[in-house]
Design a protein around this motif. Structure first.
Motif, mmCIF file in Angstrom:
data_model
loop_
_atom_site.group_PDB
_atom_site.id
_atom_site.type_symbol
_atom_site.label_atom_id
_atom_site.label_comp_id
_atom_site.label_asym_id
_atom_site.label_seq_id
_atom_site.Cartn_x
_atom_site.Cartn_y
_atom_site.Cartn_z
ATOM 1 N N ASN A 1 1.780 -18.415 -4.159
ATOM 2 C CA ASN A 1 2.265 -18.525 -2.788
ATOM 3 C C ASN A 1 3.391 -19.557 -2.701
ATOM 4 O OD1 ASN A 1 2.599 -18.714 -0.040
ATOM 5 N ND2 ASN A 1 0.621 -19.671 0.352
ATOM 6 N N ARG B 1 5.141 -20.050 -0.125
ATOM 7 C CA ARG B 1 5.209 -20.541 1.252
ATOM 8 C C ARG B 1 4.290 -21.730 1.494
ATOM 9 N NH1 ARG B 1 5.387 -15.049 4.908
ATOM 10 N NH2 ARG B 1 7.346 -14.261 4.056
ATOM 11 N N LYS C 1 -1.706 -16.823 -3.265
ATOM 12 C CA LYS C 1 -1.217 -15.973 -2.183
ATOM 13 C C LYS C 1 -2.424 -15.279 -1.564
ATOM 14 C CE LYS C 1 2.671 -13.777 -2.895
ATOM 15 N NZ LYS C 1 3.635 -12.754 -3.372
ATOM 16 N N GLY D 1 -1.549 -10.507 -0.697
ATOM 17 C CA GLY D 1 -0.604 -10.914 0.337
ATOM 18 C C GLY D 1 -0.830 -10.197 1.652
#
Length: 116
Positions: A56, A58, A89, A102
């Motif tokens: 991930n 983010r 993720k 995801g």
């Protein structure tokens, strides 16, 4: 066995679980409470082809740790995911041995289609 790796505090994860029969028929694993095991992570890597596919970017710590400025190897991705749950993720949905990783609309749609 069907399983969902999720974060209970993540609204997006909760919404997706809701779309997948409210999690009925799934083992739900909150990755903050029970981190993903090395064996589970390695199995997912074999199926998806890389640890990077499970990473991930983010996550808040991605930038704060300066990882965005480094070239990460597969071993780095694996180590970071195992050491810090936020780097996985999510959600990771496993249905009949097939993994969906995801929250992209097409990924969620594929998982829902697999459920039937």
């Amino acid at each position: 066995m069907n399983k969902i790796f999720h974060l209970s505090t993540c609204n997006t994860c909760q919404r997706i679980i809701g779309e997948l029969n409210n999690g009925e028929g799934f083992e739900l694993q909150d990755i903050k409470e029970t981190h993903i095991s090395a064996e589970e992570l390695d199995r997912l890597k074999e199926q998806l082809g890389s640890y990077e596919a499970l990473f991930n970017r983010r996550a808040m710590k991605y930038r704060s740790m300066g990882l965005n400025e480094q070239h990460l190897s597969e071993a780095d991705y694996r180590r970071h995911i195992l050491n810090e749950y936020t780097f996985l993720k999510r959600p990771v949905v496993i249905i009949d041995g097939e993994a969906f990783v995801g929250n992209a609309k097409k990924t969620v749609a594929a998982a829902k289609a697999k459920l039937g």
